[in-house]
Motif scaffolding. Structure first.
Motif, short mmCIF file in Angstrom:
data_model
loop_
_atom_site.label_atom_id
_atom_site.label_comp_id
_atom_site.label_asym_id
_atom_site.label_seq_id
_atom_site.Cartn_x
_atom_site.Cartn_y
_atom_site.Cartn_z
N LEU A 140 0.81 -1.23 0.00
CA LEU A 140 0.00 0.00 0.00
C LEU A 140 0.84 1.27 0.00
CD1 LEU A 140 -2.74 -0.98 2.66
CD2 LEU A 140 -2.96 -1.03 0.18
N VAL A 141 2.16 1.14 0.21
CA VAL A 141 3.01 2.34 0.25
C VAL A 141 4.00 2.36 -0.92
CG1 VAL A 141 2.86 2.73 2.75
CG2 VAL A 141 4.65 1.24 1.86
N ASP A 142 4.44 3.57 -1.29
CA ASP A 142 5.40 3.72 -2.39
C ASP A 142 6.82 4.00 -1.88
OD1 ASP A 142 3.35 3.51 -4.32
OD2 ASP A 142 2.82 5.62 -3.96
N ASP A 143 6.90 4.63 -0.71
CA ASP A 143 8.18 5.08 -0.17
C ASP A 143 9.13 3.89 0.10
OD1 ASP A 143 9.15 7.73 1.81
OD2 ASP A 143 10.11 5.78 2.04
N ASP A 144 10.32 3.92 -0.55
CA ASP A 144 11.26 2.80 -0.43
C ASP A 144 11.79 2.60 0.98
OD1 ASP A 144 11.07 1.96 -3.03
OD2 ASP A 144 12.68 3.28 -3.74
N GLU A 145 12.01 3.71 1.67
CA GLU A 145 12.55 3.61 3.04
C GLU A 145 11.51 2.97 3.97
OE1 GLU A 145 12.46 6.80 5.65
OE2 GLU A 145 13.02 5.21 7.06
N ILE A 146 10.27 3.35 3.78
CA ILE A 146 9.19 2.77 4.60
C ILE A 146 9.00 1.29 4.26
CG2 ILE A 146 6.69 2.83 5.00
CD1 ILE A 146 6.80 5.83 5.01
N LYS A 147 9.10 0.97 2.98
CA LYS A 147 9.01 -0.44 2.57
C LYS A 147 10.11 -1.27 3.24
CE LYS A 147 7.00 -0.04 -2.11
NZ LYS A 147 5.96 -1.05 -2.15
N GLU A 148 11.30 -0.67 3.28
CA GLU A 148 12.44 -1.37 3.87
C GLU A 148 12.21 -1.62 5.37
OE1 GLU A 148 14.92 -2.90 2.55
OE2 GLU A 148 15.77 -3.39 4.51
N ALA A 191 -8.38 0.94 1.45
CA ALA A 191 -7.35 1.30 2.43
C ALA A 191 -6.09 1.83 1.74
CB ALA A 191 -7.00 0.10 3.30
N ASP A 192 -5.48 2.86 2.31
CA ASP A 192 -4.19 3.34 1.79
C ASP A 192 -3.09 3.05 2.82
OD1 ASP A 192 -4.50 5.23 3.79
OD2 ASP A 192 -4.87 6.91 2.43
N GLY A 193 -1.87 3.51 2.50
CA GLY A 193 -0.74 3.22 3.37
C GLY A 193 -0.92 3.74 4.79
N LEU A 194 -1.49 4.93 4.90
CA LEU A 194 -1.71 5.50 6.24
C LEU A 194 -2.69 4.64 7.04
CD1 LEU A 194 -1.19 7.66 8.35
CD2 LEU A 194 -2.84 9.15 7.18
N LEU A 235 3.05 8.83 11.10
CA LEU A 235 3.17 10.29 11.18
C LEU A 235 3.88 10.84 9.94
CD1 LEU A 235 3.90 10.71 14.98
CD2 LEU A 235 1.79 11.21 13.76
N GLU A 236 4.85 10.09 9.43
CA GLU A 236 5.56 10.50 8.22
C GLU A 236 4.57 10.59 7.05
OE1 GLU A 236 9.25 8.52 6.17
OE2 GLU A 236 9.54 8.61 8.35
N LEU A 237 3.73 9.57 6.91
CA LEU A 237 2.74 9.57 5.82
C LEU A 237 1.69 10.66 6.05
CD1 LEU A 237 2.24 5.73 5.32
CD2 LEU A 237 3.44 7.30 3.79
N ALA A 238 1.33 10.87 7.30
CA ALA A 238 0.31 11.89 7.62
C ALA A 238 0.82 13.28 7.26
CB ALA A 238 -0.06 11.81 9.10
N ALA A 239 2.14 13.48 7.41
CA ALA A 239 2.73 14.79 7.12
C ALA A 239 2.59 15.14 5.64
CB ALA A 239 4.21 14.79 7.53
N ASP A 240 2.43 14.12 4.80
CA ASP A 240 2.31 14.37 3.35
C ASP A 240 0.85 14.44 2.89
OD1 ASP A 240 5.04 14.40 3.02
OD2 ASP A 240 5.16 12.24 2.63
N GLU A 241 -0.07 14.29 3.82
CA GLU A 241 -1.49 14.28 3.43
C GLU A 241 -1.99 15.70 3.17
OE1 GLU A 241 -4.14 11.69 3.50
OE2 GLU A 241 -2.43 10.39 3.16
N ASP A 242 -2.84 15.82 2.16
CA ASP A 242 -3.51 17.09 1.90
C ASP A 242 -4.77 17.13 2.78
OD1 ASP A 242 -5.07 19.13 1.00
OD2 ASP A 242 -5.13 18.49 -1.10
N PRO A 243 -4.81 18.07 3.74
CA PRO A 243 -5.94 18.07 4.67
C PRO A 243 -7.29 18.35 4.02
CG PRO A 243 -4.47 19.93 5.11
CD PRO A 243 -3.86 19.13 4.02
N TYR A 244 -7.29 18.94 2.82
CA TYR A 244 -8.56 19.35 2.22
C TYR A 244 -8.96 18.50 1.02
CZ TYR A 244 -7.48 23.07 5.37
OH TYR A 244 -7.16 23.76 6.50
N GLU A 245 -8.19 17.41 0.81
CA GLU A 245 -8.57 16.51 -0.27
C GLU A 245 -9.87 15.81 0.08
OE1 GLU A 245 -5.41 13.66 -1.77
OE2 GLU A 245 -7.18 12.35 -1.75
#
Ligand SMILES: [Fe+2]
Length: 161
Positions: free
Chosen positions: A31-39, A92-95, A150-160
């Protein structure tokens, strides 16, 4: 089948949770794209595999109870998987995934502490060693899940919408 005692029941629960954690980290990794998180998820999965291995070894050391412990672990695993299915639907998404993992890892860490506490009245050295090894790892898994959320939440658009 042989009856399991309280200690063996708790051992079965942490074993089942370690098995379920392997599937959960795999599902969330997709569900996630971020390589560091995948690792970080892959690392957690490897530790869950090692936890399963050590718990199975501990179950094998229990006279004639191995099958009963493994059977009980399967029940716990199935319950945890059912919870994940309920929580992580098709949209469901990564968050969402990490929010579920926060609950799962907090539960796993606490189950280990319960096993350790119960064993204080049993005084089994093998179980003590296993718990001492597992608790810091599970606490770290909980922290990792929280940090990634929290890392993924920081990239979320609050008004999407
Ligand atoms: Fe874990």
């Amino acid at each position: 089948m042989a009856e399991v005692n309280t200690l063996e029941e708790k051992l079965a629960e942490v074993l089942g949770l370690a098995q379920a954690a392997q599937g959960a980290t795999k599902k969330i990794e997709a569900l996630v794209d971020d390589d560091e998180i995948k690792e970080r998820l892959r690392e957690m999965r490897q530790e869950a595999e090692e936890t399963e291995r050590r718990c199975t070894e501990a179950a094998s050391a229990r006279d004639g109870k191995k099958t009963a412990v493994l059977e009980k672990a399967r029940e716990t695993k199935a319950e945890a998987e059912e919870m994940m299915r309920t929580y992580l639907g098709d949209d469901a998404d990564g968050l969402d995934g990490f929010e579920f993992l926060i609950m799962a890892e907090a539960g796993e860490a606490s189950h280990w502490e319960v096993l350790g506490k119960i064993n204080e009245n049993g005084g089994e050295e093998g179980i003590h060693q296993l718990v001492s090894w597992a608790v810091p790892i599970q606490e770290r898994h909980f922290r990792t899940a929280r940090e990634c959320a929290l890392e993924l939440a920081a990239d979320e658009d609050p008004y999407e919408e």
